[in-house]
Design a protein around this motif. Sequence first.
Motif, PDB file in Angstrom:
ATOM      1  N   ASN A 224       0.803  -1.221   0.000  1.00  0.00           N
ATOM      2  CA  ASN A 224       0.000   0.000   0.000  1.00  0.00           C
ATOM      3  C   ASN A 224       0.840   1.277   0.000  1.00  0.00           C
ATOM      4  N   SER A 230      -7.796   5.550  -0.996  1.00  0.00           N
ATOM      5  CA  SER A 230      -9.023   4.762  -1.125  1.00  0.00           C
ATOM      6  C   SER A 230      -8.713   3.301  -1.412  1.00  0.00           C
ATOM      7  N   VAL A 231      -7.692   3.047  -2.242  1.00  0.00           N
ATOM      8  CA  VAL A 231      -7.288   1.676  -2.554  1.00  0.00           C
ATOM      9  C   VAL A 231      -6.676   1.017  -1.325  1.00  0.00           C
ATOM     10  N   GLU A 234      -9.363   0.011   1.037  1.00  0.00           N
ATOM     11  CA  GLU A 234     -10.078  -1.154   0.508  1.00  0.00           C
ATOM     12  C   GLU A 234      -9.285  -2.434   0.744  1.00  0.00           C
ATOM     13  N   MET A 235      -7.984  -2.393   0.463  1.00  0.00           N
ATOM     14  CA  MET A 235      -7.142  -3.572   0.658  1.00  0.00           C
ATOM     15  C   MET A 235      -7.049  -3.942   2.131  1.00  0.00           C
ATOM     16  N   GLU A 236      -6.969  -2.952   2.997  1.00  0.00           N
ATOM     17  CA  GLU A 236      -6.939  -3.226   4.431  1.00  0.00           C
ATOM     18  C   GLU A 236      -8.203  -3.946   4.870  1.00  0.00           C
ATOM     19  N   GLY A 237      -9.336  -3.506   4.332  1.00  0.00           N
ATOM     20  CA  GLY A 237     -10.605  -4.144   4.674  1.00  0.00           C
ATOM     21  C   GLY A 237     -10.657  -5.598   4.238  1.00  0.00           C
ATOM     22  N   HIS A 238     -10.143  -5.888   3.030  1.00  0.00           N
ATOM     23  CA  HIS A 238     -10.133  -7.279   2.558  1.00  0.00           C
ATOM     24  C   HIS A 238      -9.244  -8.147   3.448  1.00  0.00           C
TER      25      HIS A 238
END
Length: 267
Positions: A224, A230-231, A234-238
Motif C-alpha cells: 500500500n 481509497s485503494v 479497501e485492501m486493508e478491509g479485505h
Amino acid sequence: MTTSDVNTVLASDFDGFRVQVDAEAERADIILGRPPLNVISMPQRDELRRVFEALDAHDGVRVIVLRAEGEHFSSGGDIKGFLEASPEHVSKLADNVAAPARCSKPVIAANRGYTFGVGFELSLACDFRIASETTLYALPEQKLGQIPGSGGSARLQKIIGIARTKHMVMRAKRIGGAQALAWGIATECVPDAELGSATDALVEELRGFSPLAQRTAKRLINDNEDAPLSVAIEMEGHCYSRLRASSDFREGVEAFHAKRRAVFTGK
C-alpha cells in the motif's frame, strides 16, 4: 523451497557472514563477519538473498535479525567489485538488497558504527532499525561519482522526504543514531551497550503476535506504500476480513476474554 533446500542453503559456507538459528527462540541471526568494517562483497549480496529466502521458508523461524560483528555494521560495498562486475550483475543488485523487504517475516537490523552504502540500503530494506548511539548512517556514493544503486535513495525518500534525502545523498552527509530516530529512519536509538538487549526485546515482542497477522500486516503495508488512500483502505478491509476467519483471530479473542496470553499458531 523444500525443507531439504532450506537445510542445504543454511549449511553452506558463506562469503563474509554466518547464519545462526535458535529454534527455541524461533529466531535466526544473519551476522556480517568481516570486521572491522564488514565490507560487503558482490558475491555476498547474492548469498544474502538466498539466505533470506531460505529463512523465509524455515518453519522454525519467526523473526530474522541482521547484525554484525565488531564496532561497525558495514562501511559499504567492495568498491573494486563494482568495476569488475558485469552490467547484468550490477542490474540485479537492487533485487538482492530488497530480500529483507520481500521476506514475509519481520526483519530487524541492529546497527552500530558505520552503516554506509549497501549496509545502509540493506538496513532500509528491513522492517525495523535499532540504532546504537554510535551509529552513523550515510549514502556516500557521490564521493565516487556515483549514486546509490540498490534502492537507497528511493527507500530513504519514502521515509524522510525529498529535502532530507537530497541532503544525505547529494551532499553525502552522515547522520547519527539520535538524528535518525528523530527523522523516522530508526525505530529506536539506544546506548551501544544496550543494542543486543534492545534487539532481543523486540524479537520477543514480535514473537508474541500471530505469525499470520504479522505476515499480513507486512505485505499490506508494503503493497500500500504507493497506493491511493481509497485503494489502501479497501485492501486493508479485505485483509481484515480474511483474518477474521483465522484460528489465530479466534484464539486472540478467546484469550482476551479469558484474560490469558494468546497462543498463536499462524493459522
